[in-house]
Design a protein around this motif. Structure first.
Motif, PDB file in Angstrom:
ATOM      1  N   VAL A   1       0.629  -0.899   0.108  1.00 13.87           N
ATOM      2  CA  VAL A   1      -0.149   0.227  -0.218  1.00 13.87           C
ATOM      3  C   VAL A   1       1.177   1.166  -0.060  1.00 13.87           C
ATOM      4  CG1 VAL A   1      -1.994   1.685   1.378  1.00 13.87           C
ATOM      5  CG2 VAL A   1      -2.405  -1.285   0.632  1.00 13.87           C
ATOM      6  N   LEU A   2       2.027   1.424   0.730  1.00 13.46           N
ATOM      7  CA  LEU A   2       2.860   2.507   1.097  1.00 13.46           C
ATOM      8  C   LEU A   2       3.854   2.476  -0.119  1.00 13.46           C
ATOM      9  CD1 LEU A   2       3.817   4.825   3.143  1.00 13.46           C
ATOM     10  CD2 LEU A   2       5.678   2.981   3.722  1.00 13.46           C
ATOM     11  N   PHE A   3       3.873   1.423  -1.190  1.00 10.08           N
ATOM     12  CA  PHE A   3       4.414   1.398  -2.403  1.00 10.08           C
ATOM     13  C   PHE A   3       4.049   2.368  -3.502  1.00 10.08           C
ATOM     14  CE2 PHE A   3       6.333  -0.527  -6.153  1.00 10.08           C
ATOM     15  CZ  PHE A   3       7.095  -0.309  -6.322  1.00 10.08           C
ATOM     16  N   GLY A   4       2.435   1.739  -3.309  1.00 15.66           N
ATOM     17  CA  GLY A   4       1.455   2.671  -4.355  1.00 15.66           C
ATOM     18  C   GLY A   4       1.545   3.962  -4.226  1.00 15.66           C
ATOM     19  N   ALA A   5       0.981   4.035  -2.368  1.00 15.33           N
ATOM     20  CA  ALA A   5       0.854   6.018  -2.162  1.00 15.33           C
ATOM     21  C   ALA A   5       2.233   6.707  -2.989  1.00 15.33           C
ATOM     22  CB  ALA A   5       0.357   5.897  -0.712  1.00 15.33           C
ATOM     23  N   SER A   6       3.278   6.458  -2.731  1.00 22.83           N
ATOM     24  CA  SER A   6       4.468   6.610  -2.845  1.00 22.83           C
ATOM     25  C   SER A   6       4.447   7.055  -4.691  1.00 22.83           C
ATOM     26  CB  SER A   6       5.998   5.993  -2.973  1.00 22.83           C
ATOM     27  OG  SER A   6       5.822   4.908  -3.805  1.00 22.83           O
ATOM     28  N   PHE A   7       3.435   6.034  -5.285  1.00 22.19           N
ATOM     29  CA  PHE A   7       3.561   6.627  -6.705  1.00 22.19           C
ATOM     30  C   PHE A   7       2.762   7.724  -6.709  1.00 22.19           C
ATOM     31  CE2 PHE A   7       5.278   2.506  -7.355  1.00 22.19           C
ATOM     32  CZ  PHE A   7       6.225   2.640  -8.820  1.00 22.19           C
ATOM     33  N   LEU A   8       1.547   7.452  -6.451  1.00 20.80           N
ATOM     34  CA  LEU A   8       0.640   8.687  -6.300  1.00 20.80           C
ATOM     35  C   LEU A   8       1.373  10.437  -6.190  1.00 20.80           C
ATOM     36  CD1 LEU A   8      -2.198   6.990  -4.938  1.00 20.80           C
ATOM     37  CD2 LEU A   8      -1.749   7.539  -6.985  1.00 20.80           C
ATOM     38  N   GLY A   9       2.584  10.013  -4.819  1.00 20.45           N
ATOM     39  CA  GLY A   9       2.694  11.589  -5.459  1.00 20.45           C
ATOM     40  C   GLY A   9       3.540  11.613  -5.832  1.00 20.45           C
ATOM     41  N   LEU A  10       4.718  10.484  -6.099  1.00 18.94           N
ATOM     42  CA  LEU A  10       5.063  11.071  -7.873  1.00 18.94           C
ATOM     43  C   LEU A  10       4.453  11.688  -8.981  1.00 18.94           C
ATOM     44  CD1 LEU A  10       8.020   8.287  -7.343  1.00 18.94           C
ATOM     45  CD2 LEU A  10       8.977  10.011  -7.314  1.00 18.94           C
ATOM     46  N   MET A  11       3.618  11.163  -8.816  1.00 17.87           N
ATOM     47  CA  MET A  11       2.630  11.240 -10.142  1.00 17.87           C
ATOM     48  C   MET A  11       2.415  13.337 -10.130  1.00 17.87           C
ATOM     49  SD  MET A  11      -0.633   9.821 -11.232  1.00 17.87           S
ATOM     50  CE  MET A  11      -1.952  10.199  -9.643  1.00 17.87           C
ATOM     51  N   LEU A  12       2.458  13.800  -8.816  1.00 18.03           N
ATOM     52  CA  LEU A  12       1.798  14.760  -8.511  1.00 18.03           C
ATOM     53  C   LEU A  12       2.506  15.726  -9.262  1.00 18.03           C
ATOM     54  CD1 LEU A  12      -0.138  14.628  -5.228  1.00 18.03           C
ATOM     55  CD2 LEU A  12      -1.290  14.473  -8.040  1.00 18.03           C
ATOM     56  N   LEU A  13       4.495  15.628  -8.839  1.00 14.00           N
ATOM     57  CA  LEU A  13       4.976  16.466  -9.128  1.00 14.00           C
ATOM     58  C   LEU A  13       5.050  17.631 -10.364  1.00 14.00           C
ATOM     59  CD1 LEU A  13       8.619  14.007  -7.547  1.00 14.00           C
ATOM     60  CD2 LEU A  13       7.156  16.325  -5.950  1.00 14.00           C
ATOM     61  N   PRO A  14       5.254  18.006 -10.284  1.00 17.39           N
ATOM     62  CA  PRO A  14       5.941  19.071 -11.220  1.00 17.39           C
ATOM     63  C   PRO A  14       7.337  17.970 -12.025  1.00 17.39           C
ATOM     64  CG  PRO A  14       6.489  20.238  -9.875  1.00 17.39           C
ATOM     65  CD  PRO A  14       6.062  19.262  -8.835  1.00 17.39           C
ATOM     66  N   ILE A  15       7.371  18.938 -12.966  1.00 17.38           N
ATOM     67  CA  ILE A  15       8.635  17.822 -13.949  1.00 17.38           C
ATOM     68  C   ILE A  15      10.109  18.955 -13.427  1.00 17.38           C
ATOM     69  CG2 ILE A  15       8.983  20.034 -16.113  1.00 17.38           C
ATOM     70  CD1 ILE A  15       8.477  15.708 -16.377  1.00 17.38           C
ATOM     71  N   ASP A  16      10.685  19.728 -12.967  1.00 12.07           N
ATOM     72  CA  ASP A  16      10.999  20.511 -12.114  1.00 12.07           C
ATOM     73  C   ASP A  16      10.737  20.692 -10.946  1.00 12.07           C
ATOM     74  OD1 ASP A  16      13.150  21.731 -12.038  1.00 12.07           O
ATOM     75  OD2 ASP A  16      12.899  24.122 -12.882  1.00 12.07           O
ATOM     76  N   PHE A  17      11.227  19.459 -10.174  1.00 11.81           N
ATOM     77  CA  PHE A  17      10.218  19.339  -9.469  1.00 11.81           C
ATOM     78  C   PHE A  17      11.621  20.490  -8.044  1.00 11.81           C
ATOM     79  CE2 PHE A  17      12.638  15.382 -10.501  1.00 11.81           C
ATOM     80  CZ  PHE A  17      13.380  15.389  -9.283  1.00 11.81           C
ATOM     81  N   GLY A  18      11.012  19.993  -6.157  1.00 13.81           N
ATOM     82  CA  GLY A  18      12.458  21.002  -5.143  1.00 13.81           C
ATOM     83  C   GLY A  18      12.405  19.520  -5.049  1.00 13.81           C
ATOM     84  N   TYR A  19      13.854  19.258  -4.747  1.00 14.10           N
ATOM     85  CA  TYR A  19      14.112  17.968  -4.673  1.00 14.10           C
ATOM     86  C   TYR A  19      13.712  17.443  -3.254  1.00 14.10           C
ATOM     87  CZ  TYR A  19      18.155  14.528  -3.521  1.00 14.10           C
ATOM     88  OH  TYR A  19      18.799  12.846  -3.430  1.00 14.10           O
ATOM     89  N   GLY A  20      13.338  18.228  -2.524  1.00 18.97           N
ATOM     90  CA  GLY A  20      13.701  18.047  -0.470  1.00 18.97           C
ATOM     91  C   GLY A  20      12.204  17.058  -0.746  1.00 18.97           C
ATOM     92  N   VAL A  21      10.846  17.032  -1.971  1.00 22.30           N
ATOM     93  CA  VAL A  21       9.796  16.315  -1.261  1.00 22.30           C
ATOM     94  C   VAL A  21      10.275  15.034  -2.412  1.00 22.30           C
ATOM     95  CG1 VAL A  21       7.674  16.404  -2.997  1.00 22.30           C
ATOM     96  CG2 VAL A  21       9.024  18.066  -1.809  1.00 22.30           C
ATOM     97  N   PHE A  22      10.900  15.729  -3.754  1.00 25.16           N
ATOM     98  CA  PHE A  22      11.174  13.649  -4.662  1.00 25.16           C
ATOM     99  C   PHE A  22      11.925  13.155  -3.868  1.00 25.16           C
ATOM    100  CE2 PHE A  22      14.516  12.458  -7.056  1.00 25.16           C
ATOM    101  CZ  PHE A  22      13.838  11.695  -8.011  1.00 25.16           C
ATOM    102  N   ALA A  23      13.092  13.439  -3.283  1.00 29.20           N
ATOM    103  CA  ALA A  23      14.441  12.545  -1.573  1.00 29.20           C
ATOM    104  C   ALA A  23      12.623  11.968  -1.135  1.00 29.20           C
ATOM    105  CB  ALA A  23      14.764  13.540  -1.522  1.00 29.20           C
ATOM    106  N   VAL A  24      12.140  12.803  -0.385  1.00 29.80           N
ATOM    107  CA  VAL A  24      10.696  11.875   1.126  1.00 29.80           C
ATOM    108  C   VAL A  24      10.381  11.140   0.248  1.00 29.80           C
ATOM    109  CG1 VAL A  24       9.095  12.202   2.088  1.00 29.80           C
ATOM    110  CG2 VAL A  24      10.482  13.780   2.441  1.00 29.80           C
ATOM    111  N   LEU A  25      10.037  11.586  -1.173  1.00 30.52           N
ATOM    112  CA  LEU A  25       8.795  10.318  -1.732  1.00 30.52           C
ATOM    113  C   LEU A  25       9.717   9.332  -2.635  1.00 30.52           C
ATOM    114  CD1 LEU A  25       6.702  13.160  -3.667  1.00 30.52           C
ATOM    115  CD2 LEU A  25       6.547  11.187  -2.509  1.00 30.52           C
ATOM    116  N   ILE A  26      11.167   8.911  -3.125  1.00 28.09           N
ATOM    117  CA  ILE A  26      11.823   7.860  -3.095  1.00 28.09           C
ATOM    118  C   ILE A  26      12.180   7.313  -1.605  1.00 28.09           C
ATOM    119  CG2 ILE A  26      12.290   8.657  -5.829  1.00 28.09           C
ATOM    120  CD1 ILE A  26      15.033   9.019  -4.101  1.00 28.09           C
TER     121      ILE A  26
END
Length: 584
Positions: free
Chosen positions: A371-396
């Motif tokens: 379930v958590l694995f799927g939630a991380s995909f949803l989070g990545l899907m909502l990121l803009p293409i030129d994301f802020g690295y902090g949010v990206f790092a938390v999601l991965i």
């Protein structure tokens, strides 16, 4: 804590240091095997430069695909067979042979004497041999550990082993970037000293502690399975390449024939396995809920994991890093560095989940991880293409933690649900699901990404080139090229604009400022970012769907194997003696 008397072979000593020796050696083996499955993925730009191969030439796309998928294809095809050989002739014997083959192939990979297409073929051929050795290691390591450890410690041991295998996949991304920045051959050199040491150590210290099954090889089953699965996966590689004016090759009659023929052979394989007295795999194992749904959940997660790694590398190397001012030559190393939170999350969660599964059971941990694995995909899907690295790092990092939560308990549940004498073949079947998922993931995610690009990229590329002064007919011609070329360019961290415009001579007729803009770091990433994001939404939504299906499968396998569950046939046709505990 010592093992119970029943877990001991006659030569086992009460001191019981052997199990830790087996754990150390097999952990190193599966780590190396998995490392080589991903280390080339991020080192491909350096490898292509090293053998002087143009990655954007149409005919060279096949080399790139086989460099990535060939290793996984062989492992997917062979692990069941070599697991069966381990049951018949000794798991340690087949395992030791695998270490030697793997190390020998690594030596020859690091001494590629050719250039161009011949150099690529040398690497692909020896990667296939290396995968044969890796299959012998991965198919028998879990069975060796299951024999060596008592049931109350088996989840921990298998968890460490499984964590090492998946950690090898994650660490390979970083190691590939670091080593290729020094020398592309170093991605193969790294295996040689480690392989030599552990080959000798395994030969001197490991011993057979499980019961050999005897029996014979199911040749017809082996042939239909290997050829059928190979045909399907080969069809995937051709399906990704342009055909007849189409962006992909799924309309190619050759692809259709391969898929139909492969599926027919796999259907014949099932019929053969139900009729032979000494089957290659025990289809009756699928009557066990823990085994069946555990493998289905593992397949879904492995497809999502493999595809996600591939997409993240494209995103970082081809778009995000150049947009942030990094040179294309540095992007392979930096992509590995920026993906470190993914590796750290997995390494933190994997061993802990293996330990907890022994105390709390595996179903809740594995389901929660999916379930958590799927939630991380949803989070990545909502990121803009030129994301802020902090949010990206938390999601991965969350994605890595979720993978660790799922992997160890699910592996323990699968292996704990089968009789002792069938653990070798069960381990091979589990590895086949995982390796098949990883191999298929590249084809599936690549196809989805190309489909997302195809709707927007031609117009975007044509308009962007015309804005920089490229003649309309040249811009339209370049914009009409298959999106797969642009996607490969992004994956390799290459700006393809110069390569695409030079044959027409249009680049030379532009002003210096226009030439600089077209061939600079930011033009191509900015151009592809919008269409690429459309593809990202599709692939991450698909990954999330797979993860939630895995969670459902994990729930459906139940907390315990039913007392009246059918007993698998042993290789000689007799009923297999059940294990002491078949708890999931």
């Amino acid at each position: 804590m010592t093992d119970s008397p029943r877990a001991h072979a006659p030569r086992r000593s009460p001191g019981d240091r052997y199990k830790w020796t087996a754990l150390t050696n097999t952990t190193a083996a599966v780590f190396m095997s998995a490392l080589d499955g991903s280390i080339v993925l991020i080192a491909l730009p350096a490898v292509f430069r090293g053998v002087h191969l143009d990655p954007l030439a149409p005919g060279n796309i096949a080399y790139l695909l086989w460099m990535i998928m060939g290793y996984r294809l062989v492992q997917a095809v062979l692990v069941v067979t070599v697991g069966r050989l381990g049951d018949m002739y000794g798991r340690v014997r087949i395992y030791n042979c695998g270490f030697a083959v793997f190390t020998f192939a690594s030596v020859l990979l690091s001494f590629d004497p050719f250039d161009g297409g011949h150099g690529a073929m040398w690497l692909i051929a020896w990667r296939v041999v290396q995968a044969v050795g890796g299959s012998m290691l991965t198919a028998n390591s879990a069975a060796i550990l299951t024999d060596a450890f008592p049931e109350e410690q088996r989840g921990f041991a298998l968890g460490v082993n499984q964590v090492a295998a998946l950690a090898g996949m994650f660490i390979g991304l970083v190691a590939g970037g670091l080593l290729s920045a020094w020398d592309w051959r170093a991605v193969f050199w790294v295996n040689v000293p480690v392989g030599v040491f552990f080959t000798l150590w395994a030969y001197r210290t490991l011993r057979e502690t499980g019961r050999r099954d005897g029996g014979r090889i199911d040749w017809w089953g082996n042939i239909t399975f290997a050829v059928g699965l190979s045909a399907v996966l080969i069809a995937v590689t051709f399906g990704l390449q342009p055909y007849g004016g189409h962006t992909m090759g799924w309309t190619n009659p050759f692809v259709d024939v391969l898929i139909a023929g492969g599926l027919a052979l796999l259907a014949a394989f099932v019929v053969i396995e139900n009729r032979t007295a000494a089957p290659m795999i025990q289809l009756s194992l699928f009557r066990r809920r823990a085994f069946t749904f555990g493998n289905l959940a593992g397949l879904a997660i492995s497809i999502g994991r493999g595809g996600m790694q591939f997409v993240l590398i494209i995103w970082l190397q081809g778009i995000w890093l150049p947009l942030h001012g990094y040179d294309y030559g540095d992007t392979p190393l930096l992509a590995g560095v920026f993906m470190l939170p993914l590796t750290a999350g997995f390494l933190a969660a994997g061993p802990v989940s293996g330990h907890l599964s022994d105390r709390l059971g595996s179903r809740g941990l594995a389901t929660g991880g999916a379930v958590l694995f799927g939630a991380s995909f949803l989070g990545l899907m909502l990121l803009p293409i030129d994301f802020g690295y902090g949010v990206f790092a938390v999601l991965i990092a969350v994605n890595g933690i979720a993978s660790g939560m799922f992997a160890s308990p699910n592996s323990s549940a699968i292996m704990g649900s089968v009789p002792a004498e069938l653990r070798g073949v069960a381990s091979g079947m589990r590895a086949t699901f995982q390796n098949s998922g990883t191999a298929v993931s590249i084809g599936v995610f690549f196809s989805l990404m190309i489909a997302g690009l195809a709707s927007r990229l031609p117009h975007t590329l044509t308009a962007g080139l015309r804005q920089q002064g490229v003649p309309a007919h040249v811009a339209a011609q370049v914009g009409g090229l298959p999106p797969v070329s642009s996607l490969f360019a992004a994956q390799l961290g290459v700006n393809p604009v110069r390569h695409l415009l030079e044959p027409s001579g249009a680049l030379a007729r532009l002003t210096p400022a226009q030439q600089q803009a077209l061939t600079g770091r930011e033009f191509f990433p900015n151009l592809i970012s919008g269409p690429f994001h459309s593809g990202l939404v599709i692939v991450f939504a698909f990954g999330a769907t797979l993860a939630f299906l895995a969670a459902i499968a994990s729930l459906l396998r139940g907390a315990h194997t039913p007392a009246g569950a059918p007993k698998p046939r042993a290789a000689d046709g007799a009923t297999a003696r059940p294990d002491r505990r078949t708890s999931a």
